[in-house]
Motif scaffolding. Structure first.
Motif, short mmCIF file in Angstrom:
data_model
loop_
_atom_site.label_atom_id
_atom_site.label_comp_id
_atom_site.label_asym_id
_atom_site.label_seq_id
_atom_site.Cartn_x
_atom_site.Cartn_y
_atom_site.Cartn_z
N MET A 108 -10.97 66.86 -22.21
CA MET A 108 -12.25 67.04 -22.81
C MET A 108 -13.35 67.01 -21.96
O MET A 108 -14.34 67.81 -22.29
CB MET A 108 -12.22 65.99 -23.98
CG MET A 108 -11.30 66.04 -25.00
SD MET A 108 -11.33 64.65 -26.40
CE MET A 108 -9.88 65.14 -27.35
N LEU A 109 -13.60 66.34 -21.08
CA LEU A 109 -14.87 66.02 -20.15
C LEU A 109 -14.99 67.49 -19.53
O LEU A 109 -15.95 68.09 -19.43
CB LEU A 109 -14.75 65.17 -19.25
CG LEU A 109 -14.79 63.77 -19.61
CD1 LEU A 109 -14.65 62.58 -18.30
CD2 LEU A 109 -16.06 63.42 -20.06
N ILE A 110 -13.90 68.03 -19.19
CA ILE A 110 -13.72 69.49 -18.30
C ILE A 110 -14.26 70.41 -19.35
O ILE A 110 -15.10 71.28 -18.85
CB ILE A 110 -12.21 69.61 -17.55
CG1 ILE A 110 -12.07 68.68 -16.49
CG2 ILE A 110 -12.05 71.17 -17.31
CD1 ILE A 110 -10.70 68.59 -16.00
N ASP A 111 -13.70 70.33 -20.28
CA ASP A 111 -13.60 71.29 -21.36
C ASP A 111 -15.16 71.47 -21.87
O ASP A 111 -15.79 72.48 -21.97
CB ASP A 111 -13.07 71.17 -22.68
CG ASP A 111 -11.47 71.52 -22.49
OD1 ASP A 111 -11.06 72.13 -21.48
OD2 ASP A 111 -10.56 71.14 -23.25
N LYS A 164 -20.26 60.54 -15.52
CA LYS A 164 -21.76 59.74 -15.39
C LYS A 164 -22.39 60.07 -16.70
O LYS A 164 -22.72 59.11 -17.46
CB LYS A 164 -22.49 60.33 -14.13
CG LYS A 164 -23.87 59.83 -14.31
CD LYS A 164 -24.19 58.41 -14.10
CE LYS A 164 -25.60 58.02 -14.02
NZ LYS A 164 -26.13 57.20 -14.87
N ALA A 165 -22.21 61.33 -17.13
CA ALA A 165 -22.89 61.62 -18.50
C ALA A 165 -22.02 60.68 -19.63
O ALA A 165 -22.92 60.35 -20.52
CB ALA A 165 -22.74 63.19 -18.69
N LEU A 166 -20.75 60.78 -19.56
CA LEU A 166 -20.20 60.04 -20.78
C LEU A 166 -20.65 58.41 -20.57
O LEU A 166 -20.67 58.12 -21.60
CB LEU A 166 -18.71 59.99 -20.42
CG LEU A 166 -17.59 59.47 -21.43
CD1 LEU A 166 -18.08 59.89 -22.82
CD2 LEU A 166 -16.37 59.64 -21.03
N SER A 167 -20.75 58.00 -19.10
CA SER A 167 -21.36 56.54 -19.08
C SER A 167 -22.46 56.25 -19.79
O SER A 167 -22.77 55.37 -20.50
CB SER A 167 -21.22 56.23 -17.48
OG SER A 167 -22.03 55.03 -17.41
N ASP A 168 -23.62 57.25 -19.46
CA ASP A 168 -24.71 57.27 -20.32
C ASP A 168 -24.65 57.16 -21.73
O ASP A 168 -25.54 56.86 -22.52
CB ASP A 168 -25.71 58.43 -19.77
CG ASP A 168 -26.08 58.29 -18.26
OD1 ASP A 168 -25.82 57.27 -17.88
OD2 ASP A 168 -26.59 59.46 -17.75
N TYR A 176 -15.45 51.66 -15.01
CA TYR A 176 -14.73 51.38 -16.27
C TYR A 176 -14.07 52.56 -16.98
O TYR A 176 -12.95 52.81 -16.98
CB TYR A 176 -15.54 50.74 -17.31
CG TYR A 176 -14.69 50.59 -18.58
CD1 TYR A 176 -13.64 49.44 -18.44
CD2 TYR A 176 -14.73 51.18 -19.81
CE1 TYR A 176 -12.97 49.06 -19.52
CE2 TYR A 176 -13.88 51.01 -20.75
CZ TYR A 176 -13.00 49.93 -20.87
OH TYR A 176 -12.21 49.65 -22.02
N LEU A 177 -14.95 53.65 -16.92
CA LEU A 177 -14.30 55.07 -17.61
C LEU A 177 -13.34 55.45 -16.63
O LEU A 177 -12.29 56.24 -17.13
CB LEU A 177 -15.65 55.91 -18.01
CG LEU A 177 -16.38 55.23 -18.91
CD1 LEU A 177 -17.76 56.42 -19.18
CD2 LEU A 177 -15.87 55.47 -20.44
N SER A 178 -13.62 55.60 -15.40
CA SER A 178 -12.86 56.02 -14.37
C SER A 178 -11.28 55.46 -14.58
O SER A 178 -10.25 56.02 -14.54
CB SER A 178 -13.18 55.98 -13.00
OG SER A 178 -12.12 56.56 -12.13
#
Length: 71
Positions: free
Chosen positions: A9-12, A18-22, A30-32
């Motif tokens: 989904m991030l790629i799509d 970092k954007a998801l973290s924000d 953590y997200l990694s």
């Protein structure tokens, strides 16, 4: 596994961790770990789904032997 779904989904969406973290308030580290299959809380699943604009069920991991989902 939810991590693979999240990564796709991030790629799509052309979105970085970092954007998801924000958007979620969770650290990139953590997200990694989530993306690489570590245990994830229900709160994190909901926050990530909201940030990605998808339903929780779209990223919720299936219960697999050895996979822990903390609530």
């Amino acid at each position: 596994m939810s991590g693979k779904k999240i990564k796709k989904m991030l790629i799509d969406k052309d979105m970085t961790i970092k954007a998801l973290s924000d958007l979620t308030g969770f650290t990139s580290a953590y997200l990694s770990r989530v993306i690489h299959g570590h245990a994830v809380s229900e709160r994190a699943i909901r926050s990530i789904a909201f940030a990605l604009g998808v339903n929780v069920e779209d990223i919720r991991p299936h219960k697999l032997p050895g996979m822990e989902v903390r609530v």
